[in-house]
Design an enzyme around this catalytic site. Structure first.
Site, PDB file in Angstrom:
ATOM      1  CG  LEU A  52     158.480 114.915  94.251  1.00  0.00           C
ATOM      2  CD1 LEU A  52     159.887 114.397  94.517  1.00  0.00           C
ATOM      3  CD2 LEU A  52     157.618 113.769  93.715  1.00  0.00           C
TER       4      LEU A  52
ATOM      5  CD  GLU B 146     152.715 119.815  87.459  1.00  0.00           C
ATOM      6  OE1 GLU B 146     153.396 118.766  87.551  1.00  0.00           O
ATOM      7  OE2 GLU B 146     153.006 120.733  86.675  1.00  0.00           O
TER       8      GLU B 146
ATOM      9  NE  ARG C  51     162.120 126.511  91.300  1.00  0.00           N
ATOM     10  CZ  ARG C  51     161.668 125.302  91.513  1.00  0.00           C
ATOM     11  NH1 ARG C  51     160.409 125.015  91.285  1.00  0.00           N
ATOM     12  NH2 ARG C  51     162.474 124.361  91.940  1.00  0.00           N
TER      13      ARG C  51
END
Lengths: 112, 563
Positions: free
Chosen positions: B394, B378, B290
């Site tokens: 998740l 988170e 990413r």
């Protein structure tokens, strides 16, 4: 050429028998949602408008249900159109204020 | 008129009802604790979980051999030397058990030949990421956990309940103060343990992939209660968030599962492949991490080779209509309703704020430095270091939620009933009881202003000058916000709610910008154009604390401080 606009005629108030309609012009762009128009309106014209939404765009939270010209829609998927659009709170739910109604199941509500 | 305060007493208060909060509640109730879940949105509807259309990483080893140590190696490699190793270890070790527990609850993981199907997400060395078709992972998880919660008599829950501050008495967390958004009623909750599960901070940015309520509440609550935050400079941008044409009814990160299944080609404004210029050749496969993909797209746009709306093209034009239909079924119809035909046109994508690696410092029992306060999902900082591996968000919601719920229930067994602590709750109670006349500030515009500051000056590419400018802008907004919320007892007063949101968002924005300013190197999601290299002596965490209204960032290496 002047930019096209949508006119949002929005029910306001916290008592179904004592409300009013306020009309606002918002910029219209092809492909936008009614929620896009409502969010623009709060930032640029009237932050006092009450509406309920969470996921903005994904149609995942299902919180933004309102009446549009008498039909129940999700504001995030109903398209904004360059005409007058009448927005109302859901008729069959307890009204909280403006476009916000009590939509949570009873077991998930705050009970004072 | 503000209604009279309402008092609630419970064993475990869980703040937030995404996967982390719901899993924590289930675990605590299973261990015999009474639980109260408070969410500022509706239960299980706001937050990031319900938006997660993608995958969950766990070393199940059903289709190919796998083990948690391989998952751990990939997690730590993605973190660019900064993962909190005990937290990463817990994440990978407990993931398979949580996935199988959700399976037993009927979540409906996609299956192939009788096995739970796994796909290979970028950064993983083998197929490890499970999902629910069609791009329905988050909603399926949320529904499954809500159903489990509903079956437990020990769990009570309330949506539209905004928590404003934690209560700390004699050095321990003893509950929280908030208010009911629907009525304006102040609420005081006494608890033997509190679990913060409020998610991340993506709402700080103009373009983001999460819900409108993810303004970093948990970070702000923990800071004001005296806890340390770590790694706040590391905000993950998802490289291929949907940009154009306007697409309604879909999550902007929807192209990720498309790329898992179909590859797809990332092209610049001239329809050329470009990722090879930035050190990675994709060759039609989805392999680029990413942070590297975000870098490649932003640099291509800066060089004048962006797509018309300022991103890159993503093309599936090499795929047949039949293969698209086989992979995504009804989603293809939803695209058609938006006038998008992937066989005939590319879409435009650009980086979008997606996830926060930083957060509250915690140990592997999910305990923070404040006795009685636990964190999950988170909100937890450090697990992913400088860059989170695909599929671990998740996973950490499940694993850390379950662990936090168990730890909170353990504490309940050895803790006396909480004292109401009216003195300690006084300041927060005064805030939620404040009754101000007049129209108040345009809080919606202030949120938009903060999002612009963060997107423009605290995005994936930073400089000292931009960060200084951002901090000045944040300070100006804080001064404009003032010390008292607008409004009074009006139902669903969004200006009042946004005032409390901004109170949290502004302190969290400062924590991000100050940490980023102090980290004079580039690592993972934190890229400094004025310090473009990764520096070995910066392989360390920075810690943020709030003291007398000032944020102190510590942890910079001596060599950096000498500059």
């Amino acid at each position: 050429m002047s930019a096209r606009t949508a006119t949002l005629k929005i029910w306001r108030g916290s008592d179904r028998n004592a409300g009013r309609f306020d009309s606002y012009e918002v910029p219209f762009e092809e492909g936008q949602s009614v929620l896009d128009g409502l969010r623009w309106l709060r930032v640029n014209k009237d932050p006092s408008l009450a509406l309920r939404f969470s996921c903005i765009n994904a149609n995942a939270c299902k919180e933004c249900m309102i009446g549009l010209d008498g039909e129940t829609v999700y504001a995030c998927t109903a398209r904004l159109e360059p005409r007058e659009m009448t927005l109302t709170p859901l008729p069959n739910k307890k009204l909280i204020r403006d476009l916000v109604t009590e939509i949570a199941p009873p077991s998930e509500r705050f009970k004072p | 008129m503000i209604p009279a305060p309402v008092s609630i007493e419970t064993d475990v208060l869980v703040i937030g009802s995404g996967a982390a909060g719901l899993y924590a509640a289930i675990a605590a109730a299973r261990a015999g604790a009474r639980v109260f879940i408070a969410d500022r949105s509706l239960i299980g509807r706001g937050g990031a979980t319900v938006m997660a259309q993608m995958t969950v990483a766990a070393a199940l080893g059903e289709e190919v051999p796998d083990a948690p140590r391989h998952h751990y190696d990939d997690t730590v490699a993605a973190g660019r030397g900064l993962c909190d190793e005990p937290l990463a270890q817990l994440l990978c070790d407990d993931a398979p058990e949580c996935i199988r527990e959700l399976d037993s609850w009927g979540v409906g993981w996609a299956r192939r030949d009788g096995h739970i199907a796994a796909t290979t997400a970028p950064g993983h060395d083998r197929p490890r990421c499970v999902y629910v078709d069609f791009i329905n992972t988050g909603p399926a998880v949320s529904k499954t956990l809500r159903t489990q919660v509903a079956r437990k008599d020990l769990i009570h829950k309330a949506g539209d309940l905004c928590i404003v501050d934690l209560v700390v008495a004699d050095g321990e967390c003893t509950g929280a103060v908030g208010y009911h958004v629907g009525s304006g009623a102040p609420v005081v909750i006494a608890a033997k343990a509190v679990v913060l599960a409020t998610g991340g901070l993506t709402r700080l940015y103009r373009r983001n992939s999460a819900s409108a309520n993810m303004g970093g509440d948990g970070y702000a609550l923990a800071l004001r209660a005296g806890c340390a935050l770590i790694d706040m400079e590391f905000v993950q941008f998802f490289p291929i968030g949907h940009l154009a044409p306007r697409l309604v009814g879909m999550d902007p990160i929807m192209w990720d599962p498309f790329r898992y299944k179909l590859g797809g080609r990332l092209l610049n404004g001239r329809m050329e492949e470009f990722t090879s210029r930035y050190g990675s050749d994709e060759d039609g496969k989805y392999v680029l991490a990413r942070d590297l993909a975000t870098y490649a797209i932003v640099k291509e746009v800066e060089a004048g080779r962006g797509s018309p709306h300022g991103g890159a093209y993503l093309s599936f034009q090499h795929c047949s209509a039949a293969s698209l239909r086989a992979a995504f079924g009804p989603v293809i119809d939803r695209l058609a309703a938006n006038n998008i035909d992937l066989t005939a046109m590319p879409v435009e994508v650009a980086p979008i704020a997606h996830y926060h690696m930083g957060g509250v410092k915690a140990d592997a029992t999910m305990a923070t430095q404040l006795p009685g306060l636990y964190v999950a999902g988170e909100v937890v900082g450090g697990t992913s270091g400088a860059n989170r591996l695909s599929g671990n968000a998740l996973t950490e919601a499940f694993v850390f939620g379950r662990r936090a719920g168990n730890s909170a229930a353990e504490r309940v067994k050895r803790t006396a009933p909480p004292k109401p602590g009216p003195q300690q709750a006084r300041a927060a109670l005064d805030l939620v009881r404040a009754d101000a006349a007049g129209d108040g500030a345009n809080t919606a515009a202030m949120v938009a202003r903060l999002q612009a500051i963060m997107a423009d000056d605290v995005g994936p590419f930073r400089t000292g000058a931009k960060l200084e400018r951002a901090l000045a802008g944040i300070a100006a907004l804080a001064a404009a916000l003032g010390e008292q919320p607008p409004g009074g007892g009006l139902g669903f007063d969004l200006q009042r709610l946004e005032w409390f949101d901004l109170r949290n968002m502004l302190v969290v924005a400062r924590a991000v910008a100050q940490s980023a300013l102090q980290r004079c190197e580039s690592r993972g999601a934190h890229q400094r154009e004025d310090f473009p290299h990764l520096l070995p002596h910066w392989r360390r965490h920075q810690t943020v604390r709030l003291r007398d209204g000032e944020l102190n960032v510590s942890g910079a290496p001596a060599a950096a401080l000498a500059i």
